[in-house]
Scaffold this motif. Structure first.
Motif, PDB file in Angstrom:
ATOM      1  N   MET A   1       0.844  -1.176   0.000  1.00  0.00           N
ATOM      2  CA  MET A   1       0.000   0.000   0.000  1.00  0.00           C
ATOM      3  C   MET A   1       0.889   1.238   0.000  1.00  0.00           C
ATOM      4  SD  MET A   1      -3.006   1.100   2.669  1.00  0.00           S
ATOM      5  CE  MET A   1      -2.105   1.952   3.956  1.00  0.00           C
ATOM      6  N   SER A   2       0.561   2.176  -0.865  1.00  0.00           N
ATOM      7  CA  SER A   2       1.308   3.425  -0.893  1.00  0.00           C
ATOM      8  C   SER A   2       0.881   4.314   0.271  1.00  0.00           C
ATOM      9  CB  SER A   2       1.094   4.138  -2.225  1.00  0.00           C
ATOM     10  OG  SER A   2      -0.262   4.454  -2.409  1.00  0.00           O
ATOM     11  N   ALA A   3       1.676   5.338   0.523  1.00  0.00           N
ATOM     12  CA  ALA A   3       1.360   6.277   1.608  1.00  0.00           C
ATOM     13  C   ALA A   3       0.105   7.072   1.245  1.00  0.00           C
ATOM     14  CB  ALA A   3       2.530   7.226   1.834  1.00  0.00           C
ATOM     15  N   PRO A   4      -0.769   7.311   2.198  1.00  0.00           N
ATOM     16  CA  PRO A   4      -1.970   8.097   1.911  1.00  0.00           C
ATOM     17  C   PRO A   4      -1.623   9.550   1.594  1.00  0.00           C
ATOM     18  CG  PRO A   4      -1.882   7.488   4.239  1.00  0.00           C
ATOM     19  CD  PRO A   4      -0.722   6.839   3.566  1.00  0.00           C
ATOM     20  N   LEU A   5      -2.404  10.135   0.689  1.00  0.00           N
ATOM     21  CA  LEU A   5      -2.279  11.547   0.343  1.00  0.00           C
ATOM     22  C   LEU A   5      -3.477  12.269   0.936  1.00  0.00           C
ATOM     23  CD1 LEU A   5      -1.408  11.035  -3.418  1.00  0.00           C
ATOM     24  CD2 LEU A   5       0.195  11.515  -1.554  1.00  0.00           C
ATOM     25  N   PHE A   6      -3.214  13.251   1.761  1.00  0.00           N
ATOM     26  CA  PHE A   6      -4.269  14.010   2.423  1.00  0.00           C
ATOM     27  C   PHE A   6      -4.497  15.284   1.623  1.00  0.00           C
ATOM     28  CE2 PHE A   6      -2.230  11.268   5.438  1.00  0.00           C
ATOM     29  CZ  PHE A   6      -3.295  10.692   6.092  1.00  0.00           C
ATOM     30  N   PHE A   7      -5.746  15.558   1.276  1.00  0.00           N
ATOM     31  CA  PHE A   7      -6.047  16.578   0.282  1.00  0.00           C
ATOM     32  C   PHE A   7      -7.074  17.588   0.791  1.00  0.00           C
ATOM     33  CE2 PHE A   7      -8.498  17.984  -3.442  1.00  0.00           C
ATOM     34  CZ  PHE A   7      -7.471  18.532  -4.193  1.00  0.00           C
ATOM     35  N   MET A   8      -6.742  18.859   0.607  1.00  0.00           N
ATOM     36  CA  MET A   8      -7.692  19.951   0.835  1.00  0.00           C
ATOM     37  C   MET A   8      -7.954  20.594  -0.525  1.00  0.00           C
ATOM     38  SD  MET A   8      -8.405  19.764   4.012  1.00  0.00           S
ATOM     39  CE  MET A   8      -9.336  21.255   4.299  1.00  0.00           C
ATOM     40  N   ALA A   9      -9.196  20.588  -0.966  1.00  0.00           N
ATOM     41  CA  ALA A   9      -9.557  21.064  -2.298  1.00  0.00           C
ATOM     42  C   ALA A   9      -9.655  22.582  -2.342  1.00  0.00           C
ATOM     43  CB  ALA A   9     -10.881  20.447  -2.725  1.00  0.00           C
ATOM     44  N   PRO A  10      -8.925  23.209  -3.261  1.00  0.00           N
ATOM     45  CA  PRO A  10      -9.070  24.658  -3.427  1.00  0.00           C
ATOM     46  C   PRO A  10     -10.514  24.999  -3.828  1.00  0.00           C
ATOM     47  CG  PRO A  10      -7.245  23.792  -4.748  1.00  0.00           C
ATOM     48  CD  PRO A  10      -7.993  22.617  -4.197  1.00  0.00           C
ATOM     49  N   GLY A  11     -11.080  25.997  -3.185  1.00  0.00           N
ATOM     50  CA  GLY A  11     -12.425  26.440  -3.519  1.00  0.00           C
ATOM     51  C   GLY A  11     -13.537  25.654  -2.860  1.00  0.00           C
ATOM     52  N   ALA A  12     -13.190  24.595  -2.134  1.00  0.00           N
ATOM     53  CA  ALA A  12     -14.208  23.800  -1.438  1.00  0.00           C
ATOM     54  C   ALA A  12     -14.605  24.506  -0.140  1.00  0.00           C
ATOM     55  CB  ALA A  12     -13.688  22.397  -1.149  1.00  0.00           C
ATOM     56  N   PRO A  13     -15.745  24.131   0.424  1.00  0.00           N
ATOM     57  CA  PRO A  13     -16.172  24.761   1.674  1.00  0.00           C
ATOM     58  C   PRO A  13     -15.179  24.542   2.813  1.00  0.00           C
ATOM     59  CG  PRO A  13     -17.973  23.527   0.708  1.00  0.00           C
ATOM     60  CD  PRO A  13     -16.744  23.183  -0.080  1.00  0.00           C
ATOM     61  N   THR A  14     -15.192  25.469   3.732  1.00  0.00           N
ATOM     62  CA  THR A  14     -14.388  25.340   4.946  1.00  0.00           C
ATOM     63  C   THR A  14     -14.891  24.137   5.730  1.00  0.00           C
ATOM     64  OG1 THR A  14     -14.137  27.738   5.024  1.00  0.00           O
ATOM     65  CG2 THR A  14     -13.715  26.523   7.072  1.00  0.00           C
ATOM     66  N   PRO A  15     -14.006  23.236   6.135  1.00  0.00           N
ATOM     67  CA  PRO A  15     -14.457  22.086   6.932  1.00  0.00           C
ATOM     68  C   PRO A  15     -15.154  22.526   8.222  1.00  0.00           C
ATOM     69  CG  PRO A  15     -12.224  21.731   6.162  1.00  0.00           C
ATOM     70  CD  PRO A  15     -12.565  23.172   5.850  1.00  0.00           C
ATOM     71  N   VAL A  16     -16.197  21.780   8.592  1.00  0.00           N
ATOM     72  CA  VAL A  16     -16.934  22.089   9.816  1.00  0.00           C
ATOM     73  C   VAL A  16     -16.324  21.375  11.022  1.00  0.00           C
ATOM     74  CG1 VAL A  16     -19.081  22.519   8.556  1.00  0.00           C
ATOM     75  CG2 VAL A  16     -18.628  20.239   9.489  1.00  0.00           C
ATOM     76  N   ALA A  17     -15.255  20.600  10.786  1.00  0.00           N
ATOM     77  CA  ALA A  17     -14.572  19.850  11.842  1.00  0.00           C
ATOM     78  C   ALA A  17     -13.133  19.605  11.375  1.00  0.00           C
ATOM     79  CB  ALA A  17     -15.295  18.526  12.103  1.00  0.00           C
TER      80      ALA A  17
END
Length: 130
Positions: A1-17
């Motif tokens: 298994m490869s290392a996980p990539l954690f992603f924050m999408a540009p233009g997406a809503p601000t996370p609520v948590a």
């Protein structure tokens, strides 16, 4: 298994948590449940009805998928969480179904819940495959 990539999408809503918008491992993309919040203004009121909230959630999911260079055609499975199940289920389904061709609908689970963050009526998460 490869290392996980954690992603924050540009233009997406601000996370609520405290979460990433998506995490990818070996081409499998786990998209965090999106709320019916507005990407351009987190303080704006949520749409007032289940139809408007379902549209907003699906559009937010499309933003996150787009940031991964994916689309709804890559979705394998969806989980839907809705409040007031008896009232909202058929109305949510009508909107949800409009986002997928009848012959390419993802596997799906729909769960009635007593409450969601921000007082939302619907939240949807996805599993997509690159």
């Amino acid at each position: 298994m490869s290392a996980p990539l954690f992603f924050m999408a540009p233009g997406a809503p601000t996370p609520v948590a405290p979460f990433s918008h998506a995490v990818e491992v070996d081409g499998w993309c786990f998209v965090t449940g999106q709320m019916p919040t507005w990407p351009d203004d987190d303080s704006k009121p949520l749409p007032p009805d289940i139809e408007g909230q379902t549209v907003r959630v699906m559009e937010n999911l499309k933003i996150v998928l787009g940031g991964l260079k994916l689309g709804l055609e890559h979705v394998i499975c969806a989980r839907v969480y809705i409040t007031d199940f008896e009232t909202n289920y058929p109305r949510m389904n009508e909107v949800y179904a409009s986002y997928f061709p009848a012959d390419r609908r993802p596997a799906r689970t729909c769960i009635g819940v007593t409450g969601l963050a921000r007082g939302a009526m619907v939240e949807i998460d996805l599993l997509a495959k690159r």
